[in-house]
Design a protein around this motif. Structure first.
Motif, mmCIF file in Angstrom:
data_model
loop_
_atom_site.group_PDB
_atom_site.id
_atom_site.type_symbol
_atom_site.label_atom_id
_atom_site.label_comp_id
_atom_site.label_asym_id
_atom_site.label_seq_id
_atom_site.Cartn_x
_atom_site.Cartn_y
_atom_site.Cartn_z
ATOM 1 N N GLN A 1 0.825 -1.199 0.000
ATOM 2 C CA GLN A 1 0.000 0.000 0.000
ATOM 3 C C GLN A 1 0.864 1.255 0.000
ATOM 4 O O GLN A 1 1.861 1.335 0.712
ATOM 5 C CB GLN A 1 -0.925 0.007 1.230
ATOM 6 N N LYS A 2 0.455 2.226 -0.796
ATOM 7 C CA LYS A 2 1.182 3.481 -0.900
ATOM 8 C C LYS A 2 0.565 4.511 0.035
ATOM 9 O O LYS A 2 -0.588 4.891 -0.137
ATOM 10 C CB LYS A 2 1.161 3.997 -2.345
ATOM 11 N N VAL A 3 1.316 4.939 1.011
ATOM 12 C CA VAL A 3 0.877 5.997 1.919
ATOM 13 C C VAL A 3 2.052 6.970 2.087
ATOM 14 O O VAL A 3 3.209 6.586 1.942
ATOM 15 C CB VAL A 3 0.453 5.437 3.296
ATOM 16 N N PRO A 4 1.769 8.235 2.385
ATOM 17 C CA PRO A 4 2.848 9.221 2.510
ATOM 18 C C PRO A 4 3.727 8.957 3.729
ATOM 19 O O PRO A 4 3.239 8.944 4.867
ATOM 20 C CB PRO A 4 2.101 10.553 2.624
ATOM 21 N N LEU A 5 5.008 8.754 3.504
ATOM 22 C CA LEU A 5 5.928 8.431 4.592
ATOM 23 C C LEU A 5 6.135 9.596 5.548
ATOM 24 O O LEU A 5 6.496 9.388 6.714
ATOM 25 C CB LEU A 5 7.279 7.988 4.019
ATOM 26 N N ASP A 6 5.911 10.819 5.062
ATOM 27 C CA ASP A 6 6.146 11.974 5.921
ATOM 28 C C ASP A 6 4.926 12.342 6.772
ATOM 29 O O ASP A 6 4.984 13.247 7.603
ATOM 30 C CB ASP A 6 6.578 13.181 5.094
ATOM 31 N N ASP B 1 9.243 6.891 9.968
ATOM 32 C CA ASP B 1 10.151 6.642 11.087
ATOM 33 C C ASP B 1 9.716 5.459 11.939
ATOM 34 O O ASP B 1 10.393 5.107 12.908
ATOM 35 C CB ASP B 1 10.244 7.890 11.980
ATOM 36 N N CYS B 2 8.584 4.854 11.605
ATOM 37 C CA CYS B 2 8.076 3.711 12.367
ATOM 38 C C CYS B 2 8.723 2.416 11.881
ATOM 39 O O CYS B 2 9.120 2.292 10.715
ATOM 40 C CB CYS B 2 6.556 3.613 12.233
ATOM 41 N N SER B 3 8.810 1.444 12.768
ATOM 42 C CA SER B 3 9.343 0.134 12.392
ATOM 43 C C SER B 3 8.343 -0.612 11.528
ATOM 44 O O SER B 3 7.175 -0.204 11.397
ATOM 45 C CB SER B 3 9.654 -0.679 13.645
ATOM 46 N N GLY B 4 8.789 -1.723 10.941
ATOM 47 C CA GLY B 4 7.901 -2.518 10.097
ATOM 48 C C GLY B 4 6.675 -3.008 10.844
ATOM 49 O O GLY B 4 5.555 -2.975 10.333
#
Length: 269
Positions: free
Chosen positions: A97-102, A151-154
């Motif tokens: 799934q594509k979500v904004p990492l920022d 910045d979150c872990s898997g």
């Protein structure tokens, strides 16, 4: 006097379903699949690479049509309903799934209310924002609300995406290899979260695609084994995840055991 329980509602029903690869029309991806998922059931979907697991999940998620047979999801038959509206009622979690990492974890969860990648801020009232916080707490992610998703872990990302999928209050939650690339502590955190989710939401049905039985929470009720696009075995989990079935499914001797509600498997070689 014995209490008679009402039958659980059917959430997914596939009848004699086949899927052929579109480019050739000849290669069979799935064939002769008949499968019923009811509310409150928690299914594990297993099979070797290329067995058809992802295709079966896409059918259950109203993402694609079968080549033959019928698929009903949440009471609607594919081909007779607006697929976009139907998909909005199904929770889907996938590492792809594509979500904004920022964006913050809270923002990622909010986007589940609108089914969008980017947030639509005008659509989120105070109740919606609070619901996102409640779900983060439910999945053990309360302290991550203001942390960037990137910045979150898997394991944290997997739980945040489950919160996102739950924003629409779906009756069906599909988990496509949610444990992919997780380390041991992250895997166990996710197993615990899924186990609590099953206990807290009696009517929710889940289907989890995985390669490893060690990833299945104790709340797993049913299992479906696929081999080369066909059903090898399906039904209550204890009758499906047997040594004989797993050996046939994966093509090598496999020993299966269960301790404290969890499954373990290893090759007999």
């Amino acid at each position: 006097m014995t209490e008679i329980q009402e039958p659980r509602a059917v959430v997914v029903a596939l009848t004699d379903v086949a899927v052929h690869r579109r480019t050739t029309g000849q290669e069979v991806i799935l064939d002769g699949i008949t499968w019923t998922v009811r509310s409150g059931e928690h299914w594990a979907l297993l099979g070797a690479n290329g067995a058809g697991k992802s295709t079966l999940l896409r059918l259950a998620g109203a993402v694609m049509y079968p080549t033959a047979g019928t698929v009903e999801v949440l009471g609607d038959r594919l081909g007779r309903v607006d697929m976009r509206e139907l998909r909005a009622r199904v929770g889907l979690v996938s590492a792809a799934q594509k979500v904004p990492l920022d964006a913050t974890a809270h923002t990622i969860v909010l986007t589940g209310a609108t089914g969008t990648v980017q947030p639509l801020w005008r659509k989120y009232d105070a109740a919606t924002r609070e619901r996102a916080h409640v779900l983060l707490a439910e999945l053990g992610c309360k302290e991550l609300a203001d942390r960037r998703f990137g910045d979150c872990s898997g394991g944290q990302r997997a739980r945040i995406l489950i919160c996102r999928a739950l924003m629409a209050d779906p009756s069906l939650l599909l988990l496509d290899e949610p444990f992919n690339a997780l380390d041991l502590p992250s895997r166990e955190d996710l197993v615990d979260a899924l186990h609590r989710l099953a206990a807290d939401r009696a009517g929710l049905a889940t289907v989890t695609v995985t390669h490893h039985v060690e990833e299945l929470p104790p709340s797993t009720t049913h299992a479906f084994l696929l081999k080369e696009g066909r059903e090898l075995a399906s039904g209550p989990v204890d009758g499906v995840l047997t040594q004989d079935n797993m050996t046939v499914c994966f093509g090598r001797p496999i020993r299966v055991s269960r301790h404290d509600g969890r499954w373990y498997a290893r090759s007999g070689r």
